[in-house]
Each structure stands twice: as structure tokens, then as C-alpha cells.
Design an enzyme around this catalytic site. Structure first.
Site, PDB file in Angstrom:
ATOM      1  N   GLU A 176       1.347  -0.829   0.084  1.00 58.77           N
ATOM      2  CA  GLU A 176      -0.044   0.192  -0.385  1.00 58.77           C
ATOM      3  C   GLU A 176       0.595   1.093  -0.031  1.00 58.77           C
ATOM      4  O   GLU A 176       0.857   1.909   0.862  1.00 58.77           O
ATOM      5  CB  GLU A 176      -0.952  -0.007   1.441  1.00 58.77           C
ATOM      6  CG  GLU A 176      -2.262   1.243   1.338  1.00 58.77           C
ATOM      7  CD  GLU A 176      -2.626   1.092   2.502  1.00 58.77           C
ATOM      8  OE1 GLU A 176      -3.913   1.988   2.307  1.00 58.77           O
ATOM      9  OE2 GLU A 176      -2.490   0.318   3.743  1.00 58.77           O
ATOM     10  N   LYS A 213      -3.179  -1.317  -2.686  1.00 52.70           N
ATOM     11  CA  LYS A 213      -3.633  -0.854  -2.297  1.00 52.70           C
ATOM     12  C   LYS A 213      -3.284   0.440  -2.695  1.00 52.70           C
ATOM     13  O   LYS A 213      -2.652   1.049  -1.979  1.00 52.70           O
ATOM     14  CB  LYS A 213      -4.034  -1.148  -0.896  1.00 52.70           C
ATOM     15  CG  LYS A 213      -5.276  -0.188  -0.274  1.00 52.70           C
ATOM     16  CD  LYS A 213      -5.612  -0.818   1.169  1.00 52.70           C
ATOM     17  CE  LYS A 213      -6.305   0.482   1.642  1.00 52.70           C
ATOM     18  NZ  LYS A 213      -7.041  -0.101   2.758  1.00 52.70           N
TER      19      LYS A 213
END
Length: 295
Positions: A176, A213
């Protein structure tokens, strides 16, 4: 790696619920839910209150596998139980929802326009515990605040370095590298980031599997090529500070990109709601995020 869970994550419709607020963000999450800091004393009571909130969400009939693929848990949640089962086992055995664990220890101070992750000194031990608790994958967050090529390269290199350790333990990491929605050159930062990610993907072993993400991109469908990469199980999006309606509208324009929302999922849930009210509000949120995730 659980093959049934991998197949579900790769192919099924739905989104990922982020229930992983950690030590620093827990008081804020509880306050938004209507539980003030005066209602608990010390970390243990705080984590008990937030586990009660998460348990209420997870046990709600609105929290259903037909729309929710997976849930991201905080380490403390992984070690707690719901109806006598560890949270990950309850999610998978009772709800058919894949359990994922947040493993980062927060952000380092900003340098070169980014915030790297702090070191994760006990990562190997934590991953062993995650395997013992039947966790499918992990999530770790760092933040890009400027379109600084050196900083962005440092972020992506760090994410992949940790990612390889996680893959070696048989888990599927979610990398992420969040681009701050207030980044002045957000589109450029995202473009630089994609270039460095593609370089790193090209160096992975043939059987390596991971997820990403990302912040919803400024340029629609920017991540389409990354989604097609054979190493990439799924690409999910964070709400990043956008309201639920804004995040859904932006997400819906990006084909194949699915939600992994935290605040935007729970923003209208309150401790004071009756179970019927709570379930109805959660169902409305789940339905709207699901619709935006299947475009």
C-alpha cells in the site's frame, strides 16, 4: 496459502473491508462511532471497546460474503475471539470472508516527499503467528506526499522488500503505497510510482503472488496494466479521506478496481444505534461500495 481463498480473491465480485485501525487511529475511530475517550481507561480497555465495534460489524447480517471478499484486521483483533473462535477463523468459517492482517508499525518522519514505513523488527515472528491464526495475507502502508522520484523509488523498494519476506512465508502481501489526495502533483506521483512498480514486478520469482492497495488515481484506469500482471492477485483502492459518495463515484470510473475502505465504510455507524438501525446503515454502505467495486 489457502487455494480456495486465493481463487476467491482473484475471481469473485466484492470488496475488502478495512477494519484495521491501530493504536494511533483507534481513539478517532471510536469517537466517530460515538464512544468518547472518557468511556475507557488505558489501551486494554480501548482495544476491548474497538473489538466490540468490529465484532458488531462482522456479526451483522449486512457484513455478507456476497459483497465482501475480505476483511483487514489489526494485530490485536487477530488475537481476540468472536463467539469462541479467533477472529480470522470466525470470518472464514462462519462468514466466508478472507482474513488479512495489517503488519506495519506506522510511518517514519517525512523525507524526500514521502513517509516510509518504520522498521518491522519482529516481522518474521508476526508472520508465523499469522499463519498459525489462519491469515491469508497482509497489508502495510506508506505515504507519498510529493512527486519526488527518489522518495517514490524508496517507498516502492521498501514495500517490495517486505513483500518478498511475506511471500516467502506463504502469505499474500498487499503493498500500500498511498498517494496523499492532497499531493500537489498527484497524477505525476502516480505515474512515477507505476513505472517503479512495473520494474519491481519484472524481477519477482515466477510463482510470487501479491496485491496492491492504491489511492483512487487522478487518471482513470491508470492501474489497468498492473491488474493484468500475472503476479497481481487483485488491486484494491483506499478511500483516502474522500467521503463515501465521492470515493464511490471515483472508484466506479476505474474498471476492475475494487474498494478497500475503512472510514468510508463505517462513517455513519454509531454505538447508540439499535441493532436494526445499525444493520440498515451498514447494509446501505456495503451496497453502495459494492456497486462501485463491480464496474
Amino acid at each position: 496459502m489457502n487455494q480456495q481463498q486465493l481463487t476467491r480473491m482473484e475471481h469473485d465480485k466484492g470488496f475488502v473491508a478495512a477494519l484495521d485501525q491501530s493504536g494511533g487511529s483507534t481513539p478517532k475511530a471510536l469517537k466517530a462511532y460515538g464512544i468518547d475517550e472518557s468511556a475507557y481507561h488505558g489501551d486494554e480497555e480501548m482495544f476491548t471497546r474497538v473489538h466490540e465495534m468490529r465484532t458488531r460489524i462482522i456479526k451483522s447480517p449486512a457484513f455478507d460474503k456476497s459483497k465482501i471478499l475480505a476483511a483487514i484486521l489489526f494485530e490485536n483483533t487477530m488475537d481476540r475471539k468472536i463467539d469462541g473462535l479467533y477472529t480470522a477463523d470466525y470470518l472464514w468459517e462462519k462468514k466466508g470472508i478472507i482474513p488479512i492482517l495489517k503488519v506495519d508499525k506506522g510511518l517514519a518522519p517525512e523525507a524526500d516527499g514521502v513517509q516510509l514505513m518504520k522498521p518491522i523488527p519482529d516481522l518474521s515472528t508476526l508472520l508465523d503467528r499469522a499463519n498459525a491464526r489462519h491469515i491469508f495475507g497482509t497489508k502495510m502502508r506508506s505515504v507519498i506526499k510529493e512527486a519526488n522520484p527518489d522518495g517514490i523509488r524508496a517507498i516502492i523498494d521498501q514495500q517490495f522488500a517486505f513483500g518478498k519476506e511475506i511471500i516467502a512465508k506463504g502469505l499474500v502481501p498487499i503493498l500500500e503505497p498511498e498517494v496523499d489526495i492532497h499531493c500537489p502533483d498527484k497524477a505525476m506521483a502516480e505515474e512515477i510510482m507505476c513505472g517503479v512498480i512495473k520494474e519491481n514486478l519484472a524481477k519477482l520469482p515466477a510463482d510470487a503472488k501479491l496485491m496492491f492497495k492504491f489511492t483512487i488515481p487522478s487518471v482513470d484506469n491508470l492501474y489497468a496494466e498492473i491488474m493484468k500482471n500475472p503476479h497481481v492477485v487483485r488491486v484494491v483502492a483506499l478511500s483516502g479521506g474522500y467521503s463515501q459518495s465521492d470515493a464511490n463515484e471515483k472508484l466506479a470510473r476505474n474498471h476492475g478496481l475494487i474498494a478497500s475502505f475503512s472510514r468510508a465504510l463505517a462513517q455513519d455507524l454509531r454505538a447508540s444505534q439499535s441493532d436494526a438501525e445499525f444493520d440498515a446503515v451498514l447494509e446501505k454502505a456495503v451496497d453502495s461500495i459494492y456497486k462501485a467495486s463491480i464496474t
